[in-house]
Design an enzyme around this catalytic site. Structure first.
Site, PDB file in Angstrom:
ATOM      1  N   SER A  67       0.779  -1.241   0.000  1.00 44.97           N
ATOM      2  CA  SER A  67       0.000   0.000   0.000  1.00 44.97           C
ATOM      3  C   SER A  67       0.809   1.288   0.000  1.00 44.97           C
ATOM      4  O   SER A  67       0.227   2.367  -0.123  1.00 44.97           O
ATOM      5  CB  SER A  67      -0.952  -0.003   1.199  1.00 44.97           C
ATOM      6  OG  SER A  67      -1.926  -1.006   1.050  1.00 44.97           O
ATOM      7  N   HIS A 110     -15.689   0.396   3.379  1.00 43.76           N
ATOM      8  CA  HIS A 110     -15.538   1.721   3.984  1.00 43.76           C
ATOM      9  C   HIS A 110     -16.704   2.652   3.675  1.00 43.76           C
ATOM     10  O   HIS A 110     -16.753   3.776   4.167  1.00 43.76           O
ATOM     11  CB  HIS A 110     -14.249   2.389   3.477  1.00 43.76           C
ATOM     12  CG  HIS A 110     -13.007   1.707   3.947  1.00 43.76           C
ATOM     13  ND1 HIS A 110     -12.207   0.928   3.127  1.00 43.76           N
ATOM     14  CD2 HIS A 110     -12.410   1.667   5.168  1.00 43.76           C
ATOM     15  CE1 HIS A 110     -11.177   0.463   3.805  1.00 43.76           C
ATOM     16  NE2 HIS A 110     -11.276   0.885   5.044  1.00 43.76           N
ATOM     17  N   CYS A 123      -7.800   2.099   1.303  1.00 46.51           N
ATOM     18  CA  CYS A 123      -8.906   1.348   0.699  1.00 46.51           C
ATOM     19  C   CYS A 123      -8.513   0.756  -0.659  1.00 46.51           C
ATOM     20  O   CYS A 123      -8.314   1.499  -1.628  1.00 46.51           O
ATOM     21  CB  CYS A 123     -10.119   2.261   0.546  1.00 46.51           C
ATOM     22  SG  CYS A 123     -11.532   1.466  -0.253  1.00 46.51           S
TER      23      CYS A 123
END
Length: 222
Positions: A67, A110, A123
């Site tokens: 990420s 989310h 996300c």
């Protein structure tokens, strides 16, 4: 301090001055004490194929970054003009690509979120959705600008890693680039790999406003 933190683990740690590229600490574990090294110890270290203490994970080990690429992908999709800062996407906890499902770390999703919140909560579906819209030809330019797939210019040898691209898909996978390649690359998985040193150089560039410095350890010669 880096050696103490990594003691007992396999891994690497790189700390870099974001204002100039100076390496403050670089450590690979498991390692060895150079001051106590002799020919017998050297031979034993080379025979240890399980722990590989002679392999410098910080500069030669290549790993999927995960990420940490999301701020870079965010910059790319914003500058494409196809995604605006205020645009919202509904995360349901997964992204469906044909018959393939890619999960979000947040199992139940989310809900509605824009780019700023998507970075904050990391996300997956948000970035996959945006990146698939924009495509690899545009986003690939940003990976290249951050130094992915290239040597950093470090004084000692470092691996180049892999930057996602159509050419790399043909070379590594023997097929054309497809949407699922973009989906995984947008969250730092799949056809992408970097060294811990490259990770430090890239994140330093995010921190300093966009300058990708050449990392160095020799400050001066007197």
């Amino acid at each position: 301090a880096a050696e103490r933190v990594l003691r007992g683990y396999s891994g690497a740690l790189v700390a870099i001055d974001v204002t100039n590229g100076k390496i403050l600490a670089i450590c690979s574990s498991p390692g060895f004490d150079l001051s106590a090294l002799d020919s017998a110890e050297f031979a034993q270290l080379n025979r240890d194929t399980e722990n590989r203490p002679m392999f410098n994970r910080a500069t030669q080990g290549t790993y999927t970054p995960g990420s940490i690429v999301k701020p870079l992908v965010g910059m790319a999709v914003l500058q494409s003009g196809l995604v605006m800062p205020e645009d919202e996407y509904v995360c349901k906890g997964y992204y469906k690509l044909g018959n393939h499902t890619i999960r979000c770390a947040h199992r139940w999703g989310h809900g509605e979120l824009n780019l700023e919140r998507a970075i904050r909560v990391s996300c997956n579906p948000f970035f996959i959705n945006a990146a698939v819209q924009v495509g690899i030809d545009w986003i690939g330019r940003f990976y290249a600008s951050a130094g992915f797939g290239e040597h950093t210019g470090f004084e000692l040898y470092d691996a180049a890693g892999v930057a996602p691209s159509r050419e790399m898909a043909r070379r590594r996978l023997k097929r054309n680039w497809i949407s699922s390649d973009m989906a995984y690359a947008s969250i730092g998985q799949g056809l992408i790999s970097i060294t811990p040193l490259q990770a430090a150089v890239y994140t330093a560039a995010v921190a300093n406003g966009g300058i990708v410095y050449r990392p160095f350890i020799v400050d001066s010669i007197v």
